[in-house]
Scaffold this motif. Structure first.
Motif, PDB file in Angstrom:
ATOM      1  N   UNK A  34       6.213  18.547   2.523  1.00 43.65           N
ATOM      2  CA  UNK A  34       7.268  16.882   2.552  1.00 43.65           C
ATOM      3  C   UNK A  34       6.698  16.691   1.767  1.00 43.65           C
ATOM      4  N   UNK A  35       5.607  16.786   1.173  1.00 47.17           N
ATOM      5  CA  UNK A  35       4.953  15.271  -0.196  1.00 47.17           C
ATOM      6  C   UNK A  35       5.283  15.671  -1.143  1.00 47.17           C
ATOM      7  N   UNK A  86       0.635  -1.558   0.013  1.00 47.91           N
ATOM      8  CA  UNK A  86       0.701  -0.160   0.202  1.00 47.91           C
ATOM      9  C   UNK A  86       1.302   1.459  -0.082  1.00 47.91           C
ATOM     10  N   UNK A  87       0.260   2.217  -0.390  1.00 42.61           N
ATOM     11  CA  UNK A  87       1.001   3.704  -0.684  1.00 42.61           C
ATOM     12  C   UNK A  87       0.936   4.376   0.979  1.00 42.61           C
ATOM     13  N   UNK A 103       5.756  10.156  -1.371  1.00 42.01           N
ATOM     14  CA  UNK A 103       6.159   9.735  -2.841  1.00 42.01           C
ATOM     15  C   UNK A 103       7.727   9.695  -3.011  1.00 42.01           C
ATOM     16  N   UNK A 104       8.605   8.945  -2.624  1.00 38.36           N
ATOM     17  CA  UNK A 104      10.329   9.540  -2.601  1.00 38.36           C
ATOM     18  C   UNK A 104      11.063   7.977  -3.684  1.00 38.36           C
ATOM     19  N   UNK A 154      11.726   9.476   6.042  1.00 37.77           N
ATOM     20  CA  UNK A 154      11.519  10.015   7.196  1.00 37.77           C
ATOM     21  C   UNK A 154      12.078  10.012   8.734  1.00 37.77           C
ATOM     22  N   UNK A 155      13.130   9.428   8.277  1.00 37.95           N
ATOM     23  CA  UNK A 155      14.398   9.775   8.966  1.00 37.95           C
ATOM     24  C   UNK A 155      14.616  11.600   8.963  1.00 37.95           C
TER      25      UNK A 155
END
Length: 383
Positions: A64-65, A42-43, A158-159, A167-168
Motif C-alpha cells: 500500500x505504501x 506531519x507526515x 506518500x502520494x 485512503x478512500x
C-alpha cells in the motif's frame, strides 16, 4: 412514597464526527486492519496493531505504501527491552534486517517473548524518539482505546493526491490524531443518562441504577444510587473501576469484590450515597491485557511492573467521566471512600469538591497480599 424515575434524555443531535471516526478506527485495529492517522504539518502514517500482524498483513502494508516499516512502542516498553527511547513518549524501531511478524510480537509482547525465547537480538535496531502529540503517539493511543497492546506497525503515506482520496480509493479508514488524543475527554463530556431503574440489592434494597452513555454509543458507566442523597450536603461516594474477575467471580487476586460489596453496605448503613461503577477494567487497560498482566505477575512481576512490561502506565484510568456523572446527578460535594489519594486530586482538578477521604480497607488474603503491598509502596495507597 415511590420515586418517579427520570426519562432518558433524547438524542438531540448526531454524535460528534471525531468520536465516530475514532470508534471506527479502533474497531478496524481490533479486527487486524490498517488505518491512516493524520495531523497538520506531519507526515501521515498507515498503521496496524502489532497484535494483528501476520506475514501477509505486513506485505499488504508495504504494497500500500511502498515505504519501510517501523514498530512503534511506548517509551516504557522500549526501555524494558534494553533500548533508549530518549525524550519520546513513543519510540519507532527500525532495522536493516527484516522486521518479521514474529519478531515484532516478541518485541511488543512480553508473554509472547517468554514463549519464543525472549525478545532476541536488539543490536541491529535503530530508535527514533517521538514526542507526545505526534501521529505515532496518536496511533499507540488508538491501540490503547481499542484495548489492545500499546504497539503499532507504521509506514508513511506518500502520494500525489490528497491523503483522504488515496485512503478512500483503497477502502482505508482515516482518523485525525487530534480526535484520538482528545477522545477520552470528548467522550466523557458527552455522557448522558440513557436508562434508570430501581434495583433492590441484598446489601441495600432502596437502590437505583442509572446508566450514562457517551454520544458515540460507547460503553456505559453506571451510577448506583442508594437511598436519597441530599445534594445540599457532602454525599458519601465511591468510585469503583469494574473488575470482572473480582466483582463477578470473587477472585482472590485483588480486593475489588470486597471493596464493591463493602461500599454498598457502608453507604446503606450511612443512609444514602452513590457508587460510580466505571467501565475501566484493569486500571484502564482492559480485561484481556489484565489477564496478560496476571500471567506476568505469576512469573514474578508485581502488579505495576507487569503493566509496565506490557507497555502501559501504572494507571491508565481517566476520572473525568466520574466528575461528569456526579455533575449530572447534581452532586458537587462528596465524601470519597478510597485508599487512593490520586482519586481525590483527580476529582478536585475536575471541579468536584472532596470534603473528606473516607478510608476503605478490607482484610487481606494470601493471594492479594503482595498486590496490596505494591499499591501501598508504589501507588501511594493508604491502608
Amino acid at each position: 412514597m415511590t420515586e418517579t424515575l427520570r426519562p432518558a434524555a433524547p438524542l438531540s443531535s448526531p454524535p460528534p464526527a471525531p468520536l465516530l471516526a475514532v470508534d471506527r478506527a479502533a474497531a478496524e485495529l481490533r479486527r487486524g486492519g490498517p488505518v491512516v492517522v493524520l495531523a497538520p504539518d506531519q507526515a501521515p502514517l498507515l498503521i496496524q496493531s502489532v497484535e494483528g500482524v501476520t506475514g501477509d498483513s505486513l506485505e499488504r502494508l508495504v504494497h500500500l505504501s511502498g515505504q519501510p516499516l517501523a514498530l512503534c512502542l511506548t517509551a516504557r516498553r522500549t526501555r524494558l527491552i534494553g533500548l533508549d527511547p530518549g525524550p519520546g513518549v513513543v519510540a519507532a524501531l527500525t532495522s536493516d534486517l527484516p522486521l518479521t511478524a514474529d519478531r515484532m510480537l516478541r518485541l511488543a509482547d512480553p508473554g509472547t517473548a517468554e514463549d519464543m525465547g525472549g525478545v532476541g537480538r536488539i543490536d541491529d535496531l535503530s530508535v527514533v524518539p517521538l514526542l507526545a502529540g505526534t501521529v505515532a503517539d496518536a496511533g499507540v493511543q488508538l491501540a490503547k482505546l481499542a484495548r489492545l497492546l500499546p504497539g503499532i506497525v507504521t509506514t508513511p503515506v506518500a502520494c500525489a493526491e490528497t491523503v483522504r482520496s488515496w485512503a478512500s480509493s483503497r477502502n482505508l479508514l482515516v482518523v485525525e490524531a487530534a480526535a484520538v488524543l482528545g477522545y477520552a475527554q470528548t467522550a466523557a463530556r458527552s455522557l448522558r443518562l440513557v436508562g434508570e431503574a430501581r434495583v433492590p440489592l441484598v446489601e441495600a434494597e432502596n437502590t437505583r441504577i442509572l446508566a450514562f452513555r457517551p454520544a458515540d454509543g460507547g460503553i456505559e458507566h453506571l451510577a448506583i444510587v442508594i437511598g436519597t442523597p441530599d445534594p445540599e450536603q457532602p454525599v458519601l461516594a465511591r468510585l469503583h473501576s469494574e473488575c470482572f474477575t473480582g466483582d463477578l467471580l470473587g477472585s482472590l487476586r485483588c480486593d475489588c469484590g470486597d471493596q464493591l460489596r463493602g461500599a454498598i453496605d457502608a453507604i446503606h448503613q450511612a443512609g444514602s450515597g452513590v457508587l460510580l461503577y466505571l467501565a475501566q477494567e484493569g486500571r484502564g487497560i482492559g480485561l484481556v491485557n489484565k489477564l496478560r498482566a496476571y500471567r506476568l505477575q505469576d512469573a514474578g512481576y508485581d502488579t505495576m511492573d507487569a503493566n509496565g512490561q506490557l507497555g502501559f502506565d501504572d494507571d491508565e484510568r481517566v476520572y473525568l467521566p466520574a466528575a461528569e456523572m456526579l455533575r449530572l446527578l447534581g452532586y458537587s460535594r462528596i465524601r470519597l471512600m478510597t485508599n487512593n489519594p490520586f482519586k481525590v486530586d483527580a476529582l478536585s482538578r475536575h471541579g468536584v469538591q472532596v470534603e473528606e477521604r473516607v478510608p476503605h480497607v478490607f482484610e487481606t488474603n494470601t493471594h492479594n497480599l503482595s498486590y496490596l503491598r505494591t499499591k501501598a509502596l508504589k501507588g501511594g495507597h493508604l491502608f
